[in-house]
Design an enzyme around this catalytic site. Structure first.
Site, PDB file in Angstrom:
ATOM      1  CG  HIS A 123      15.690 -14.848  18.414  1.00  0.00           C
ATOM      2  ND1 HIS A 123      14.415 -15.235  18.061  1.00  0.00           N
ATOM      3  CD2 HIS A 123      16.529 -15.757  17.864  1.00  0.00           C
ATOM      4  CE1 HIS A 123      14.468 -16.334  17.342  1.00  0.00           C
ATOM      5  NE2 HIS A 123      15.733 -16.680  17.202  1.00  0.00           N
ATOM      6  NE  ARG A 124      14.610 -16.129  14.014  1.00  0.00           N
ATOM      7  CZ  ARG A 124      13.675 -17.047  13.839  1.00  0.00           C
ATOM      8  NH1 ARG A 124      12.506 -16.701  13.310  1.00  0.00           N
ATOM      9  NH2 ARG A 124      13.888 -18.312  14.153  1.00  0.00           N
TER      10      ARG A 124
ATOM     11  CD  GLU B 195      19.929 -15.357  16.099  1.00  0.00           C
ATOM     12  OE1 GLU B 195      20.091 -16.403  15.455  1.00  0.00           O
ATOM     13  OE2 GLU B 195      18.872 -14.661  16.015  1.00  0.00           O
TER      14      GLU B 195
ATOM     15  CG  ASP C  74      18.653 -16.317  11.397  1.00  0.00           C
ATOM     16  OD1 ASP C  74      19.075 -17.300  12.013  1.00  0.00           O
ATOM     17  OD2 ASP C  74      17.751 -15.561  11.841  1.00  0.00           O
TER      18      ASP C  74
ATOM     19  CG  HIS D 103      14.910 -18.109  10.612  1.00  0.00           C
ATOM     20  ND1 HIS D 103      14.099 -19.171  10.227  1.00  0.00           N
ATOM     21  CD2 HIS D 103      15.649 -18.552  11.653  1.00  0.00           C
ATOM     22  CE1 HIS D 103      14.345 -20.207  11.014  1.00  0.00           C
ATOM     23  NE2 HIS D 103      15.275 -19.860  11.883  1.00  0.00           N
TER      24      HIS D 103
ATOM     25  CD  GLU E 200      21.189 -19.953  12.853  1.00  0.00           C
ATOM     26  OE1 GLU E 200      20.780 -21.017  12.346  1.00  0.00           O
ATOM     27  OE2 GLU E 200      20.525 -19.303  13.687  1.00  0.00           O
TER      28      GLU E 200
ATOM     29  CE  LYS F 123      18.648 -20.439   9.177  1.00  0.00           C
ATOM     30  NZ  LYS F 123      18.113 -21.111  10.388  1.00  0.00           N
TER      31      LYS F 123
ATOM     32  CG  ASP G  60      11.664 -13.617  20.153  1.00  0.00           C
ATOM     33  OD1 ASP G  60      12.689 -13.702  19.446  1.00  0.00           O
ATOM     34  OD2 ASP G  60      10.761 -14.483  20.133  1.00  0.00           O
TER      35      ASP G  60
END
Length: 240
Positions: free
Chosen positions: A9-10, A36, A38, A51, A111, A113, A231
Site C-alpha cells: 500500500h503506497r 498500490e 496514487d 496520495h 489509483e 486521484k 502496509d
C-alpha cells in the site's frame, strides 16, 4: 484458485515514506506481488505519485499538486517527516516507478486521484504511459471516481479496472458489472460473505484495503480473496 496477490500500500509504507521510491524498493525487497499507488497531475501535465491533492502532509512544501510544476515538486523533501533516515527522498513520477519495475513481474494498482480534482485527460495519459512500457497485462486502475473507470474502458477495454469504495455500496458486484469493471476494491470493513460469494460467482475480483491486522490477513488468505492491499506486505506473504 491461486493465493491472493499481496499489494504494498503506497509501497511498503510501514517501513518507508509512502509513495516514494524508497517505499517501492522496500516493497520489492519484501517480495510483494504488487504495489498500490496514487496518481495526480502536476501543473505542467506530469503524472505524479502522491496520495493527497496537496503536498502539505507528506513534504516540506505547501499547495496543490495541480498548481506546481514538476521541477518545483522535485525540490520538496518527501522523506523527512517519516524519519531522518529518509531526508531528501523525492516525490516520484509514474514513469520513474515504471522504470523501476519494468523488468520484474510486479503488478501495479494505479489509483486515479481524480475524485476531488478533475484532472483533465488523466485517464489517457496513464494509459499512454502503461502502453509505453508494454505493461497492460500487469495493471489494474482503480478510483473512487467511477465515471473515470468507465472512461478507461472506453479508451482501452482490455485495461483492468477496480471500483474503489469505503462507504456502503448497494449491490457492488452488479454495479461493477454495469460499469464494465473487472474488480471491486472495498475497504475490508465492507466485505461480507454475500459479496464474496457473488463476486466469485460473477467472476469479479476482490482486492481489499488497507489490511494491517494479522488475523484479518489470515482470514482473507484462507478464503482466497484475490488481492490484499497492506502496509505490511512481508507479514501477509508470511501467512500465505
Amino acid at each position: 484458485m491461486t493465493q491472493p496477490l499481496i499489494y504494498a500500500h503506497r509501497g511498503a509504507s510501514a517501513y518507508a515514506p509512502e509513495n516514494t521510491m524508497a517505499a517501492f524498493k522496500k516493497a520489492i525487497e519484501l517480495n510483494a506481488d504488487g504495489i498500490e499507488i496514487d496518481v495526480q497531475m502536476s501543473k505542467d501535465g506530469h503524472l505524479i505519485i502522491c496520495h493527497d491533492e496537496k503536498v502539505d502532509r507528506t513534504t516540506n512544501g505547501k499547495g496543490y499538486i495541480k498548481d506546481i510544476n514538476l521541477k518545483d515538486l522535485k525540490l520538496l523533501d518527501a522523506g523527512f517527516k517519516f524519519s531522518s533516515n529518509f531526508i531528501g527522498e523525492k516525490i516520484p513520477t509514474l514513469i520513474e516507478l515504471m522504470e523501476l519495475i519494468k523488468d520484474n513481474n510486479m503488478v501495479l494498482n494505479i489509483e486515479l486521484k481524480n475524485n476531488v480534482i478533475d484532472y483533465k485527460g488523466i485517464e489517457q495519459k496513464v494509459i499512454d504511459t502503461i502502453k509505453q512500457y508494454n505493461m497492460e497485462n500487469r495493471i489494474i486502475i482503480s478510483s473512487f471516481n467511477h465515471n473515470s473507470l468507465y472512461k478507461v474502458k472506453d479508451i482501452d477495454s482490455t485495461i483492468k479496472t477496480g471500483v474503489l469504495y469505503s462507504k456502503k455500496l448497494k449491490n457492488p458486484i452488479t454495479y461493477a458489472k454495469n460499469i464494465k469493471a473487472d474488480a471491486i476494491h472495498p475497504s475490508y470493513k465492507r466485505l461480507n460473505r454475500f459479496v464474496i460469494a457473488k463476486a466469485k460467482k460473477e467472476n469479479i475480483e476482490i482486492n481489499t484495503f488497507t489490511v494491517n491486522i494479522r488475523d484479518y490477513m489470515k482470514l482473507l488468505i484462507d478464503i482466497k480473496i484475490d488481492g490484499i492491499i497492506t502496509d505490511y506486505p512481508d507479514i501477509a506473504q508470511q501467512l500465505k
